[in-house]
Design an enzyme around this catalytic site. Structure first.
Site, mmCIF file in Angstrom:
data_model
loop_
_atom_site.group_PDB
_atom_site.id
_atom_site.type_symbol
_atom_site.label_atom_id
_atom_site.label_comp_id
_atom_site.label_asym_id
_atom_site.label_seq_id
_atom_site.Cartn_x
_atom_site.Cartn_y
_atom_site.Cartn_z
ATOM 1 N N ASP A 1 0.818 -1.207 0.000
ATOM 2 C CA ASP A 1 0.000 0.000 0.000
ATOM 3 C C ASP A 1 0.855 1.261 0.000
ATOM 4 O O ASP A 1 0.475 2.277 -0.587
ATOM 5 C CB ASP A 1 -0.926 -0.002 1.218
ATOM 6 C CG ASP A 1 -2.084 -0.989 1.063
ATOM 7 O OD1 ASP A 1 -2.265 -1.525 -0.042
ATOM 8 O OD2 ASP A 1 -2.793 -1.222 2.058
ATOM 9 N N GLY A 2 2.036 1.222 0.637
ATOM 10 C CA GLY A 2 2.910 2.385 0.632
ATOM 11 C C GLY A 2 3.359 2.761 -0.762
ATOM 12 O O GLY A 2 3.416 3.946 -1.118
ATOM 13 N N ASN A 7 -4.121 8.881 2.274
ATOM 14 C CA ASN A 7 -4.523 8.289 3.550
ATOM 15 C C ASN A 7 -4.928 9.327 4.575
ATOM 16 O O ASN A 7 -6.070 9.351 5.017
ATOM 17 C CB ASN A 7 -3.377 7.446 4.135
ATOM 18 C CG ASN A 7 -3.518 5.974 3.857
ATOM 19 O OD1 ASN A 7 -4.494 5.528 3.255
ATOM 20 N ND2 ASN A 7 -2.546 5.196 4.283
ATOM 21 N N ARG A 11 -6.154 19.424 23.549
ATOM 22 C CA ARG A 11 -4.821 19.083 24.023
ATOM 23 C C ARG A 11 -4.683 17.572 23.899
ATOM 24 O O ARG A 11 -5.478 16.809 24.448
ATOM 25 C CB ARG A 11 -4.616 19.531 25.469
ATOM 26 C CG ARG A 11 -4.625 21.034 25.657
ATOM 27 C CD ARG A 11 -4.292 21.425 27.086
ATOM 28 N NE ARG A 11 -2.903 21.072 27.418
ATOM 29 C CZ ARG A 11 -2.564 20.322 28.451
ATOM 30 N NH1 ARG A 11 -3.495 19.797 29.250
ATOM 31 N NH2 ARG A 11 -1.287 20.062 28.702
ATOM 32 N N ASP A 52 -1.810 14.207 22.103
ATOM 33 C CA ASP A 52 -0.530 13.897 21.459
ATOM 34 C C ASP A 52 -0.554 14.283 19.986
ATOM 35 O O ASP A 52 0.499 14.375 19.350
ATOM 36 C CB ASP A 52 -0.228 12.401 21.578
ATOM 37 C CG ASP A 52 0.273 12.015 22.962
ATOM 38 O OD1 ASP A 52 0.419 12.915 23.814
ATOM 39 O OD2 ASP A 52 0.512 10.819 23.194
ATOM 40 N N THR A 83 -8.651 2.960 7.594
ATOM 41 C CA THR A 83 -8.210 1.632 8.036
ATOM 42 C C THR A 83 -6.713 1.619 8.350
ATOM 43 O O THR A 83 -6.135 0.556 8.534
ATOM 44 C CB THR A 83 -8.516 0.564 6.971
ATOM 45 O OG1 THR A 83 -7.937 0.952 5.718
ATOM 46 C CG2 THR A 83 -10.014 0.383 6.798
ATOM 47 N N TYR A 101 -3.690 4.526 10.261
ATOM 48 C CA TYR A 101 -3.359 5.085 11.577
ATOM 49 C C TYR A 101 -4.613 5.468 12.361
ATOM 50 O O TYR A 101 -4.708 5.270 13.582
ATOM 51 C CB TYR A 101 -2.444 6.290 11.383
ATOM 52 C CG TYR A 101 -1.802 6.859 12.618
ATOM 53 C CD1 TYR A 101 -1.825 6.196 13.854
ATOM 54 C CD2 TYR A 101 -1.130 8.080 12.557
ATOM 55 C CE1 TYR A 101 -1.211 6.734 14.972
ATOM 56 C CE2 TYR A 101 -0.503 8.618 13.669
ATOM 57 C CZ TYR A 101 -0.558 7.949 14.877
ATOM 58 O OH TYR A 101 0.060 8.487 15.973
ATOM 59 N N SER A 110 -6.040 2.608 14.252
ATOM 60 C CA SER A 110 -5.233 2.268 15.423
ATOM 61 C C SER A 110 -5.485 3.232 16.575
ATOM 62 O O SER A 110 -5.353 2.861 17.742
ATOM 63 C CB SER A 110 -3.738 2.285 15.059
ATOM 64 O OG SER A 110 -3.455 1.337 14.059
#
Length: 299
Positions: free
Chosen positions: A80-81, A154, A182, A184, A195, A197, A200
């Site tokens: 996919d990359g 993506n 606020r 990360d 589907t 990052y 996840s």
């Protein structure tokens, strides 16, 4: 055989010239695919870097833009990359793409390398399922000057550096203030990226036919900051308003290493979409079952 497509671009998963020598297996795969497509009466043109990587001098080659202007179908061999990078370049030319999986998951490179002949032969004869995926267009604005611009298939991700604390972001959608967060970081993902990052980080999966983005906070300080699905017809503005240490932005595999307080990331739907062709009978839910291991042990 009468082919619907005549000029076929072949693009492989290659390394930069300074990287290690190509594996014999990867080169053999490209040779095998090129020979099969040529045997069907089609012209095969490799992208320049793939030809160098595989040592294939018996086929013509062009850069990616040349392939977009000349070819009416692209075969992308890799994961996919690899497809992400190719699709961003070729979307403007409307070149449909077929993915032959030489990676791991393969959500958009769905044809198995070990059994590509029958699928490719059918697609070249016009037997396929079409699948359109939107692209994002993102700009980083600093004092009203665009300092970085990119397309993403993506996601667009704003996140803190590896050693810094939380970042504070001001979010607007369609010119309307939404919230200060606020966390990360923050992910804005297309249905394709939902589907990746974003999944996840706790976001939902979006069907590719839905004209929407999903916005997902990464480890938010306030747990009421939850993922939200938004129309892709509206521009999203993410402004860096606080936080300690480095803040970075990533657009698929493209990065702006450091953001400053006051920088704004503007995300909107790009003018072009990516067109994928899949073997006849393909459907999105079968892909999810296979790639995510749904119903394992069941019928």
């Amino acid at each position: 055989m009468t082919s619907t497509f005549r000029h076929i671009a072949l693009i492989g998963k290659y390394h930069t010239p300074s990287a290690a020598a190509p594996s014999a297996e990867s080169s053999a795969s490209l040779q095998r695919i090129a020979a099969h497509v040529r045997s069907l009466g089609c012209e095969v043109i490799l992208d320049t870097q793939s030809a160098i990587y595989a040592g294939m001098t018996d086929y013509p080659s062009m850069d990616v833009d040349g392939l977009g202007k000349h070819c009416d179908l692209g075969l992308v061999v890799g994961g996919d990359g690899t497809m992400l990078g190719v699709s961003r370049h070729l979307a403007r030319y409307g070149t449909p793409l077929v993915g032959i999986n030489q990676g791991r998951l393969g959500f958009v490179t769905d044809i198995a390398l070990d059994d590509f002949e029958s699928s490719i032969s059918s697609i070249l004869q016009g037997e396929y399922e079409e699948d359109e995926r939107p692209l994002m267009h993102a700009r980083v604005m600093r004092d009203d000057v665009c300092v970085f611009e990119a397309q993403a298939m993506n996601d667009v991700v704003v996140n803190r550096g590896s050693t810094s604390g939380m970042v504070e972001l001001r979010i607007e959608v369609g010119g309307h203030f939404v919230s200060n967060q606020r966390a990360d970081g923050l992910i804005v993902a297309t249905p394709t990226g939902s589907t990746a990052y974003a999944l996840s980080a706790g976001g939902p999966m979006l069907h590719p036919s839905i004209p929407a983005w999903v916005m997902v906070p990464i480890a938010p300080h306030n747990l009421s900051n939850r993922p939200i699905v938004l129309s892709d017809a509206q521009e999203i503005t993410i402004e860096v308003v606080g936080g300690r240490g480095d803040v970075s932005a990533n657009f698929d595999m493209q990065s702006l290493a450091s953001l400053q307080h006051g920088d704004r990331i503007l995300v909107k739907r790009a003018d072009h979409s990516v067109h994928f062709l899949h073997p006849k009978g393909w459907n999105y839910f079968a892909t999810l079952r296979k790639k995510l291991g749904w119903n394992e042990g069941g019928s």
